[in-house]
Design a protein around this motif. Structure first.
Motif, short mmCIF file in Angstrom:
data_model
loop_
_atom_site.label_atom_id
_atom_site.label_comp_id
_atom_site.label_asym_id
_atom_site.label_seq_id
_atom_site.Cartn_x
_atom_site.Cartn_y
_atom_site.Cartn_z
N UNK A 112 24.81 -36.65 98.98
CA UNK A 112 24.70 -37.99 98.41
C UNK A 112 23.24 -38.41 98.12
N UNK A 113 22.31 -38.25 99.07
CA UNK A 113 20.92 -38.66 98.77
C UNK A 113 20.28 -37.85 97.65
N UNK A 114 20.66 -36.59 97.51
CA UNK A 114 20.05 -35.76 96.46
C UNK A 114 20.54 -36.23 95.09
N UNK A 115 21.77 -36.74 95.04
CA UNK A 115 22.26 -37.29 93.78
C UNK A 115 21.53 -38.59 93.44
N UNK A 116 21.21 -39.38 94.46
CA UNK A 116 20.39 -40.58 94.22
C UNK A 116 19.01 -40.19 93.70
N UNK A 117 18.46 -39.11 94.25
CA UNK A 117 17.16 -38.62 93.76
C UNK A 117 17.27 -38.20 92.30
N UNK A 118 18.43 -37.67 91.92
CA UNK A 118 18.65 -37.30 90.53
C UNK A 118 18.57 -38.48 89.59
N UNK A 166 15.13 -37.39 101.08
CA UNK A 166 15.20 -36.07 101.71
C UNK A 166 15.43 -36.20 103.22
N UNK A 167 14.73 -37.12 103.84
CA UNK A 167 14.92 -37.35 105.28
C UNK A 167 16.35 -37.81 105.55
N UNK A 168 16.87 -38.68 104.71
CA UNK A 168 18.24 -39.14 104.87
C UNK A 168 19.23 -37.99 104.72
N UNK A 169 18.99 -37.11 103.76
CA UNK A 169 19.85 -35.94 103.59
C UNK A 169 19.83 -35.07 104.85
N UNK A 170 18.65 -34.83 105.39
CA UNK A 170 18.55 -34.03 106.61
C UNK A 170 19.23 -34.72 107.79
N UNK A 171 19.10 -36.05 107.88
CA UNK A 171 19.76 -36.77 108.97
C UNK A 171 21.28 -36.64 108.86
N UNK A 172 21.81 -36.76 107.66
CA UNK A 172 23.25 -36.58 107.47
C UNK A 172 23.68 -35.17 107.88
N UNK A 173 22.87 -34.18 107.53
CA UNK A 173 23.19 -32.81 107.92
C UNK A 173 23.17 -32.64 109.43
#
Length: 192
Positions: free
Chosen positions: A96-102, A148-155
């Motif tokens: 989800x966060x990477x799509x927001x980055x897109x 990116x930090x949010x993506x890692x936190x979700x992972x």
């Protein structure tokens, strides 16, 4: 506001709800890639490059598939009761966060400022970028880093919930799986 909803949706929602949301994110994220001209050519990567919807969808499916497979292997090593649906949800929701980055990546203003900086480096002249432009660029990169930090936190929270990870060795397997997923997905996407 309940931060658990944002930080660890894996412990709050059922696997079916997460799966449906993750599939929706994947399709919408693929459309974002197509519409905004960005490619997701790795687990953590967003780059400006025009793609078709099919290419964007293929990239995202590869990223999710490779990440799911490697997290599942790490999960089985840690806990033999690990379910594929749980790690698939981690791979889907954490995108989800990477799509927001897109949404932010193909930004004309940021491109212009970046080109000015690059030109000044190549010409070995002092940068002719205004302080307001530098602030815009720094804010842009700060938002990308937060995503990116949010993506890692979700992972991390998703993996912890999916496999019941507790020991430092579990996190070593997790880290190895992430690095391998990035390398393998990038290689496959560039190959096809």
């Amino acid at each position: 506001m309940n931060w658990k909803f944002f930080l660890n949706p894996f412990s709050k929602f059922s696997e079916k709800s997460l799966l449906m949301a993750g599939i929706l994110f994947l399709v919408v994220g693929s459309f974002i890639g197509y519409y905004f001209g960005v490619t997701y050519d790795g687990i953590f990567d967003v780059h400006i490059s025009p793609v078709t919807f099919t290419e964007s969808l293929t990239e995202n499916v590869i990223n999710v598939g490779i990440l799911s497979l490697l997290l599942f292997i790490a999960g089985i090593i840690i806990n033999s009761k690990t379910r594929i649906i749980d790690v698939l949800n981690v791979a889907l929701i954490s995108r989800f966060p990477i799509y927001l980055a897109g949404l932010l990546a193909n930004n004309q203003r940021i491109s212009e400022i970046s080109e000015q900086l690059i030109d000044s480096v190549h010409q070995e002249t002092p940068a002719s970028v205004s302080s307001s432009d530098m602030m815009v660029l720094m804010l842009f990169f700060a938002v990308l880093i937060l995503l990116l930090v949010y993506q890692l936190m979700l992972m991390v929270f998703g993996f912890k919930t999916a496999v019941n990870a507790r020991k430092w060795q579990h996190w070593l397997f997790f880290g190895i799986a992430l690095i391998a997923a990035e390398v393998i997905s990038k290689a496959i996407i560039h190959y096809i």
